[in-house]
Write a protein that holds these residues in place. Structure first.
Motif, PDB file in Angstrom:
ATOM      1  N   TYR A  13       0.894  -1.163   0.000  1.00  0.00           N
ATOM      2  CA  TYR A  13       0.000   0.000   0.000  1.00  0.00           C
ATOM      3  C   TYR A  13       0.924   1.202   0.000  1.00  0.00           C
ATOM      4  O   TYR A  13       1.401   1.593   1.060  1.00  0.00           O
ATOM      5  CB  TYR A  13      -0.867   0.042   1.254  1.00  0.00           C
ATOM      6  CG  TYR A  13      -1.867  -1.077   1.406  1.00  0.00           C
ATOM      7  CD1 TYR A  13      -2.988  -1.149   0.580  1.00  0.00           C
ATOM      8  CD2 TYR A  13      -1.722  -2.037   2.393  1.00  0.00           C
ATOM      9  CE1 TYR A  13      -3.923  -2.160   0.740  1.00  0.00           C
ATOM     10  CE2 TYR A  13      -2.656  -3.052   2.563  1.00  0.00           C
ATOM     11  CZ  TYR A  13      -3.752  -3.106   1.729  1.00  0.00           C
ATOM     12  OH  TYR A  13      -4.674  -4.094   1.900  1.00  0.00           O
ATOM     13  N   LEU A  16       4.069   1.154   2.291  1.00  0.00           N
ATOM     14  CA  LEU A  16       3.934   0.094   3.295  1.00  0.00           C
ATOM     15  C   LEU A  16       3.851  -1.280   2.623  1.00  0.00           C
ATOM     16  O   LEU A  16       3.056  -1.488   1.701  1.00  0.00           O
ATOM     17  CB  LEU A  16       2.654   0.357   4.098  1.00  0.00           C
ATOM     18  CG  LEU A  16       2.414  -0.555   5.295  1.00  0.00           C
ATOM     19  CD1 LEU A  16       2.054   0.286   6.493  1.00  0.00           C
ATOM     20  CD2 LEU A  16       1.342  -1.575   5.012  1.00  0.00           C
ATOM     21  N   GLY A  39      -2.810  -5.959  12.210  1.00  0.00           N
ATOM     22  CA  GLY A  39      -1.917  -5.268  11.296  1.00  0.00           C
ATOM     23  C   GLY A  39      -0.834  -6.150  10.722  1.00  0.00           C
ATOM     24  O   GLY A  39       0.046  -5.679  10.002  1.00  0.00           O
ATOM     25  N   SER A  40      -0.878  -7.458  10.998  1.00  0.00           N
ATOM     26  CA  SER A  40       0.180  -8.333  10.479  1.00  0.00           C
ATOM     27  C   SER A  40      -0.063  -8.710   9.016  1.00  0.00           C
ATOM     28  O   SER A  40       0.822  -9.253   8.371  1.00  0.00           O
ATOM     29  CB  SER A  40       0.294  -9.589  11.347  1.00  0.00           C
ATOM     30  OG  SER A  40      -0.952 -10.238  11.429  1.00  0.00           O
ATOM     31  N   GLY A  41      -1.274  -8.427   8.490  1.00  0.00           N
ATOM     32  CA  GLY A  41      -1.524  -8.674   7.066  1.00  0.00           C
ATOM     33  C   GLY A  41      -2.480  -9.821   6.781  1.00  0.00           C
ATOM     34  O   GLY A  41      -2.589 -10.260   5.636  1.00  0.00           O
ATOM     35  N   LYS A  42      -3.197 -10.302   7.789  1.00  0.00           N
ATOM     36  CA  LYS A  42      -4.110 -11.437   7.585  1.00  0.00           C
ATOM     37  C   LYS A  42      -5.216 -11.090   6.583  1.00  0.00           C
ATOM     38  O   LYS A  42      -5.445 -11.811   5.610  1.00  0.00           O
ATOM     39  CB  LYS A  42      -4.755 -11.844   8.923  1.00  0.00           C
ATOM     40  CG  LYS A  42      -3.750 -12.185  10.013  1.00  0.00           C
ATOM     41  CD  LYS A  42      -4.440 -12.609  11.288  1.00  0.00           C
ATOM     42  CE  LYS A  42      -5.239 -11.506  11.988  1.00  0.00           C
ATOM     43  NZ  LYS A  42      -4.435 -10.408  12.532  1.00  0.00           N
ATOM     44  N   THR A  43      -5.888  -9.963   6.842  1.00  0.00           N
ATOM     45  CA  THR A  43      -6.990  -9.570   5.971  1.00  0.00           C
ATOM     46  C   THR A  43      -6.492  -9.294   4.553  1.00  0.00           C
ATOM     47  O   THR A  43      -7.118  -9.682   3.567  1.00  0.00           O
ATOM     48  CB  THR A  43      -7.700  -8.324   6.542  1.00  0.00           C
ATOM     49  OG1 THR A  43      -8.192  -8.654   7.833  1.00  0.00           O
ATOM     50  CG2 THR A  43      -8.844  -7.884   5.662  1.00  0.00           C
ATOM     51  N   THR A  44      -5.356  -8.639   4.466  1.00  0.00           N
ATOM     52  CA  THR A  44      -4.779  -8.364   3.155  1.00  0.00           C
ATOM     53  C   THR A  44      -4.524  -9.672   2.403  1.00  0.00           C
ATOM     54  O   THR A  44      -4.852  -9.795   1.207  1.00  0.00           O
ATOM     55  CB  THR A  44      -3.462  -7.575   3.303  1.00  0.00           C
ATOM     56  OG1 THR A  44      -3.737  -6.380   4.031  1.00  0.00           O
ATOM     57  CG2 THR A  44      -2.874  -7.224   1.952  1.00  0.00           C
TER      58      THR A  44
ATOM     59  N   SER B 374      -6.895  -1.072  -3.108  1.00  0.00           N
ATOM     60  CA  SER B 374      -7.015  -1.022  -1.658  1.00  0.00           C
ATOM     61  C   SER B 374      -8.495  -1.085  -1.291  1.00  0.00           C
ATOM     62  O   SER B 374      -9.344  -0.656  -2.068  1.00  0.00           O
ATOM     63  CB  SER B 374      -6.335   0.252  -1.177  1.00  0.00           C
ATOM     64  OG  SER B 374      -7.135   0.914  -0.249  1.00  0.00           O
ATOM     65  N   LEU B 375      -8.776  -1.678  -0.134  1.00  0.00           N
ATOM     66  CA  LEU B 375     -10.187  -1.820   0.259  1.00  0.00           C
ATOM     67  C   LEU B 375     -10.471  -0.976   1.491  1.00  0.00           C
ATOM     68  O   LEU B 375      -9.614  -0.791   2.318  1.00  0.00           O
ATOM     69  CB  LEU B 375     -10.526  -3.280   0.557  1.00  0.00           C
ATOM     70  CG  LEU B 375     -10.528  -4.239  -0.628  1.00  0.00           C
ATOM     71  CD1 LEU B 375     -10.954  -5.616  -0.185  1.00  0.00           C
ATOM     72  CD2 LEU B 375     -11.464  -3.737  -1.712  1.00  0.00           C
TER      73      LEU B 375
HETATM   74  N1  LIG Z   1      -6.392   0.173   2.503  1.00  0.00           N
HETATM   75  C1  LIG Z   1      -5.219   0.272   3.109  1.00  0.00           C
HETATM   76  N2  LIG Z   1      -4.385   1.295   2.827  1.00  0.00           N
HETATM   77  C2  LIG Z   1      -3.194   1.392   3.429  1.00  0.00           C
HETATM   78  N3  LIG Z   1      -2.732   0.533   4.318  1.00  0.00           N
HETATM   79  C3  LIG Z   1      -3.502  -0.521   4.657  1.00  0.00           C
HETATM   80  C4  LIG Z   1      -4.781  -0.703   4.067  1.00  0.00           C
HETATM   81  N4  LIG Z   1      -5.334  -1.821   4.575  1.00  0.00           N
HETATM   82  C5  LIG Z   1      -4.427  -2.314   5.438  1.00  0.00           C
HETATM   83  N5  LIG Z   1      -3.328  -1.539   5.493  1.00  0.00           N
HETATM   84  C6  LIG Z   1      -2.129  -1.798   6.297  1.00  0.00           C
HETATM   85  O1  LIG Z   1      -1.620  -3.058   5.938  1.00  0.00           O
HETATM   86  C7  LIG Z   1      -1.204  -3.770   7.075  1.00  0.00           C
HETATM   87  C8  LIG Z   1      -1.944  -5.089   7.167  1.00  0.00           C
HETATM   88  O2  LIG Z   1      -3.282  -4.850   7.461  1.00  0.00           O
HETATM   89  P1  LIG Z   1      -4.356  -5.995   7.573  1.00  0.00           P
HETATM   90  O3  LIG Z   1      -4.207  -6.918   6.416  1.00  0.00           O
HETATM   91  O4  LIG Z   1      -5.678  -5.376   7.759  1.00  0.00           O
HETATM   92  O5  LIG Z   1      -3.900  -6.728   8.914  1.00  0.00           O
HETATM   93  P2  LIG Z   1      -4.712  -7.712   9.859  1.00  0.00           P
HETATM   94  O6  LIG Z   1      -5.895  -8.202   9.123  1.00  0.00           O
HETATM   95  O7  LIG Z   1      -3.737  -8.789  10.164  1.00  0.00           O
HETATM   96  O8  LIG Z   1      -5.074  -6.930  11.078  1.00  0.00           O
HETATM   97  C9  LIG Z   1      -1.446  -2.871   8.262  1.00  0.00           C
HETATM   98  O9  LIG Z   1      -0.248  -2.209   8.553  1.00  0.00           O
HETATM   99  C10 LIG Z   1      -2.474  -1.891   7.779  1.00  0.00           C
HETATM  100  O10 LIG Z   1      -2.319  -0.656   8.421  1.00  0.00           O
END
Ligand SMILES: Nc1ncnc2c1ncn2[C@@H]1O[C@H](COP(=O)(O)OP(=O)(O)O)[C@@H](O)[C@H]1O
Ligand SMILES: [Mg+2]
Lengths: 311, 375
Positions: A13, A16, A39-44, B374-375
């Motif tokens: 992103y 990042l 914030g470890s990236g699971k959802t991503t 990005s979502l």
């Molecule tokens: N749409 C976005 N734009 C910028 N950064 C993002 C976005 N979504 C997530 N992030 C960043 O990417 C990292 C992983 O997020 P995420 O996948 O939501 O983690 P988790 O699901 O493990 O809590 C985090 O540092 C978060 O801040």
């Protein structure tokens, strides 16, 4: 058979790096727990696997086919329960499940049966005519799950389905997931609660900073680390304790005293407790309660990353 | 799939109180408000004809078609033939709304702006359009002079004939209802926004869920748009029925054309909403804010709060009028009301179609993308 094969996934992103050469293999029939702090990236990772997010590098195969937004044959077999509750506020419980099931199943009779089963499964029978805003947090989560699994998918992906849920709903959700797995579904389950993952996952992937840092069964992961157990001792005259002498015992990794509670972390095996008790006896320390805790996934995480799982 | 989604979208829209308020109740409330305000001002006052002076000079004599056209408008205009000095004096004393002079090209002089002035202008614009055709015909095809084409072109000035007796007598308050209908058409944008949000994974959680399903996103969206348009047209029908049936405002007798303008205007409105939602990559609140702001500005410039604004735009910055869908919708009603032929009407409709196409195409190209950065 391999259900999901993710290789070297990189997702940025801006500056990042959310996924940094993320690799994941999921076998048919398992419950894979993806554990990592917020914030470890699971959802991503999940959203990339689902082809919702563009990624910068890497490949994703599901059932040996490359995953793509229009890979409808693959998508037909997947059920998704997103981290956020995704339902229409204007539709009732029944209508919501029917709508999302209808995106997969067009036959009306089949769908009717499936929706009824899903409602039964999550125990929302008394609430079918309720609008989402009338449901409590726990019931809403159950609706969210029902919407994702009504079409009986072979692969179910759940992203933190128990966030902000009361313990009772949480248990029923976890039991439900195990039931789905027993019925033959492969499950990917993300969470930042180690207890949940320990409870239901047959294999655990621990994630930090966009990478899988450890992977294996619960036992395998705990065997991977040095610390064997935490021995807790209540000292009746703690002021007389020579802490350094305890720390000097071989196989003792750490020893900490707070108030009159001594916590000694030892390496695996051996008769650590007896050695510690001998040492305390020599120091003329009287002992109250004694109990021992096995290592947790938090210890695994702590040892690999140097920080707590939850902070 | 298509009908399944259509039926559920209808349900969702009809049960969305906020949406139904802005797209249906709000316009009806405004209509009631307008009616209350104007029934006091205008109830005793009949429609007063527009007073114009036509300055007599050689250039006018050389343009018999103009005097002809103007004299046919005697339902709308009271024309006095004067000298330039007389015309100036009359205008100064506010005896006339404006005067027309060939100097040598057609000019209109007024000392204030308002509805009557807008009406004169509309007439002149119409005339100029037909005379421009005339010039083109002559210069590109001199032979036409002999062959009788000219006669054909001249006869097109028929469309300048006055509001026929069969039509209701002009009513100045009707103007406000035109802009209200135009605004309602554009408020269909709320429905468009709603559908884009419901299907875009980066705008809503349900959108994300739909994107994981084995269905073609554009098919689902098309069916959703059809549902939104259905509701929008039904709402306009209700509004029109309310204005005509309950408030007793008359829009003349060209219902077919009025319906056409409403349909095209609604399409412009709904696609305007999808356009905003698809291009503004911000939260739902910001998208809605931009939609309300822009429709209000457009309605204002089209004269919803004051007819003078419309005149000001038409004279000072005519291009702005053509780029303003609210103005185009209002103008198409004007054209129906004041002039007998549909040329002006169809120009506005055509421009609206152009906007609809532009909005739809942009929406399509943005929604076609299936993965998100990005979502
Ligand atoms: N749409 C976005 N734009 C910028 N950064 C993002 C976005 N979504 C997530 N992030 C960043 O990417 C990292 C992983 O997020 P995420 O996948 O939501 O983690 P988790 O699901 O493990 O809590 C985090 O540092 C978060 O801040
Ligand atoms: Mg997450």
């Amino acid at each position: 058979m391999m259900v999901i094969n993710v290789k070297n996934l990189v997702k940025r992103y801006g500056d990042l790096i959310a996924l940094d050469h993320f690799n994941l293999q999921v076998q048919e029939g398992e419950v894979l727990g993806l554990l990592g702090p917020n914030g470890s990236g699971k959802t991503t990772a999940i959203n990339c696997i689902l082809s919702l997010l563009k990624y910068d590098k890497g490949s994703i195969e599901i059932y040996d086919q490359p995953m793509a937004p229009d890979a409808y044959a693959i998508k037909r077999n997947i059920g998704v329960v997103m981290q956020n509750v995704a339902v229409f506020n204007e539709l009732t419980v029944y209508e919501n499940i029917d709508y999302f099931c209808g995106l997969y199943i067009s036959d009306k009779q089949t769908r009717k049966k499936l929706v009824a089963e899903a409602i039964d499964f999550v125990g929302l029978n008394d609430f079918t005519k309720f609008l989402p805003k009338k449901l409590s947090g726990g019931l809403l989560r159950r609706l969210n799950i029902a919407c994702g699994i009504a079409h009986k998918p072979k692969l179910i992906i759940l992203d933190e389905p128990t966030v902000a849920v009361d313990p009772q709903s949480r248990n029923s959700i976890l039991e439900g997931i195990q039931k789905l797995n027993q019925q033959g579904a492969t499950i990917i389950y993300t969470s930042h609660y180690m207890e949940e993952v320990e409870q239901i996952a047959s294999r655990i992937a621990i994630m930090d900073k966009g990478k899988i840092i450890a992977m294996g069964t619960n036992e395998e992961l705990k065997r991977m680390i040095k610390s064997g157990e935490h021995i807790n001792l209540e000292l009746l005259n703690a002021e007389d304790l020579d802490l350094e002498a305890i720390k000097a015992i071989p196989d003792i990794i750490s020893a900490e005293l707070s108030d009159n509670q001594l916590v000694v972390t030892s390496s695996r095996g051996k008769n650590n407790l007896i050695v510690i008790l001998d040492q305390l006896k020599a120091q003329h320390i009287a002992i109250g309660k004694v109990y021992s805790e096995p290592p947790t996934l938090n210890d695994v995480f702590l040892e690999i990353t140097g920080k707590e799982l939850r902070d | 799939m298509f009908l399944f989604n259509y039926a559920y979208r209808l349900k969702c829209i009809l049960r969305n109180r906020e949406l139904m308020f802005w797209t249906l109740m709000f316009p009806i409330l405004l209509a009631i408000l307008f009616n209350l305000a104007f029934s006091n001002i205008y109830s005793t006052e009949k429609f007063i004809k527009v007073n114009v002076a036509l300055v007599q000079n050689d250039a006018l004599t050389a343009n018999p078609a103009f005097s002809d056209a103007l004299s046919k408008m005697d339902d709308l205009f009271v024309v006095s033939q004067t000298t330039l000095e007389e015309a100036d004096a009359l205008l100064k004393e506010n005896q006339i709304d404006g005067y027309i002079i060939f100097d040598p090209e057609l000019k209109l002089k007024v000392n204030r702006s308002g509805l009557n002035q807008t009406i004169i202008r509309g007439f002149l614009d119409d005339f100029l359009q037909s005379s421009a055709t005339l010039v083109t015909v002559i210069s590109e095809n001199p032979a036409a002079l002999e062959s009788g084409t000219i006669a054909g072109v001249y006869s097109r000035t028929d469309y300048l004939s006055a509001v026929s007796a069969s039509k209701s007598s002009p009513d100045t308050t009707v103007h406000f209802f035109y802009t209200l209908i135009a605004m309602t058409c554009l408020y269909g944008g709320f429905l468009g926004v709603n559908e884009v949000i419901a299907i875009q994974a980066n705008l809503s959680d349900v959108g994300a869920r739909i994107n994981t399903a084995p269905t073609n996103k554009l098919t689902v969206f098309l069916s959703s748009m059809l549902a939104a348009t259905t509701i929008q047209l039904a709402e306009l029908l209700l509004l029109l029925a309310f204005i005509v049936g309950v408030l007793g405002i008359s829009f003349g007798d060209q219902l077919g054309y009025i319906a056409l303008a409403c349909v095209i205007g609604s399409l412009t409105g709904v696609t305007f909403g999808t356009f905003i939602a698809a291009t503004v990559k911000k939260s739902e609140g910001i998208i809605t804010g931009i939609l309300i702001g822009s429709t209000m500005t457009m309605s204002f410039l089209a004269g919803m709060m004051s007819a003078d604004i419309k005149y000001l735009v038409a004279t000072k910055m005519p291009i702005l009028g053509y780029l303003n869908p609210a103005n185009l919708i209002t103008n198409s009603f004007y054209a129906l009301y004041y002039y007998n032929t549909p040329t002006q009407f169809f120009i506005n409709i055509l421009l609206l179609c152009g906007f609809t196409l532009l909005f739809s195409a942009t929406t399509y190209f943005i929604l076609r993308r299936q993965t998100y950065a990005s979502l």
